[in-house]
Write a protein that holds these residues in place. Structure first.
Motif: not given
Length: 346
Positions: A280, A295, A313, A318, A320, A329, A332
């Motif tokens: 991430l 992250p 996350n 967020k 993901e 990914v 988001t």
């Protein structure tokens, strides 16, 4: 003086550009369309956010006024049930109605229970809950607010639980004992204790029920256990601090969130080999460290259509969205503070 003035102006401009760049890159960007609603539990904000996965919009924000990071739906999907782990009010369970998206009730358990792990029980209006102080698996009827059965795990610091997809058998991780309690839910007794190292954390079971996979945050490892023989089939390394894991809908892959490392590892269920590392944003380069939040992937949920995985996350506020074909990914979802538990409702 003029030179100093120009330097100061340039400094202010550069700082402004950097600040705006940070704001822009940290903005969530949801660009897919798929079915269902995602219920996102934000621990610090103490609320449940309801996100429409087709329109890409929030359709409700439900205050729950408690610190929660475990949630599940009942068998009929009519309710989201949340436990209150890590709080002095850990004997509180809250129920959200998925038809109205309103907090329907708060269940005050009469005894000094510390509810943590929770799983849908294979009967209407019921959930299985782990009491991590009394080390008990109990069945709670959220319609009558009553505890219908209690079974001791016979271990210490019982934590998370899964139920076999075709048998009335539960598997409970016990952190301090470094074990798995195998519980016969029909005869209400522990039938096996599997010792596999202190630090047991996440657990999931293959869709066919043949294996349970369990992570260990102290050793940064994962063990695979045969559910018929209770034999440990394999042990292999994960990333740093593997918190949760989840099998794909077809059972071919297992995703593991490595919280401290800021990554998600993808394992092939048949070969038991890691086939992908999803890093991430926030740790890969110096620029990323400046632009992104550090992250911390924690919880993970699979969409029933098998196309997407959702990962909380927590540091970045967020969700993901991972494409299960490319393991990248692709979107988001912005959340409130410190997202954790995730629940899907069609």
């Amino acid at each position: 003086m003029k030179r100093l003035k120009y330097i100061l102006i340039l400094f202010v401009v550069l700082c402004s550009v950097l600040f705006l760049s940070i704001i822009v890159v940290r903005l969530p960007s949801y660009s897919i369309q798929t079915s269902g609603k995602l219920y996102i539990v934000s621990k610090v904000s103490r609320e449940v956010q309801v996100f429409d996965l087709f329109t890409g919009k929030n359709i409700a924000e439900i205050p729950i006024d408690m610190f929660s990071h475990e949630a599940i739906t009942t068998l009929d999907k009519n309710n989201v049930v949340l436990t209150n782990y890590g709080s002095t009010n850990g004997n509180t369970v809250k129920v959200v109605n998925t038809k109205t998206n309103i907090l329907e009730k708060t269940i005050e358990l009469k005894e000094n229970i510390r509810a943590n792990g929770i799983v849908a029980y294979p009967e209407p209006n019921k959930v299985g809950v782990i009491d991590y102080v009394r080390n008990t698996f109990f069945v709670l009827n959220v319609k009558t607010d009553s505890i219908e059965k209690r079974i001791q795990t016979k271990q210490e610091k019982s934590h998370l639980v899964v139920i076999h997809p075709y048998k009335l058998i539960a598997y409970v991780t016990n952190i301090n004992s470094g074990s798995i309690s195998v519980i016969d839910l029909k005869n209400n007794r522990v039938i096996k204790i599997i010792y596999c190292g202190v630090g047991r954390k996440g657990i999931d079971i293959t869709p066919d029920g043949s294996e349970i996979w369990v992570t260990n945050t102290k050793e940064n490892s994962m063990k695979i256990i045969n559910t018929n023989t209770y034999e440990i089939l394999d042990t292999f390394s994960t990333g740093d601090e593997p918190l949760k894991l989840k099998f794909s809908i077809d059972g071919k892959f297992c995703l593991v969130t490595n919280a401290h490392e800021g990554s998600i590892y993808v394992y092939d269920q048949q070969s038991k080999k890691k086939i992908k590392s999803i890093m991430l944003h926030g740790k890969n380069t110096l620029l990323e460290r400046i632009l992104y939040h550090t992250p911390r992937p924690v919880n993970i949920l699979m969409h029933p259509n098998g196309l997407y995985a959702f990962v909380s996350n927590s540091n970045a506020n967020k969700i993901e969205v991972i494409d299960m074909k490319t393991f990248k990914v692709v979107s988001t979802i912005g959340t409130e503070k410190v997202p954790d538990a995730l629940v899907f409702v069609e």
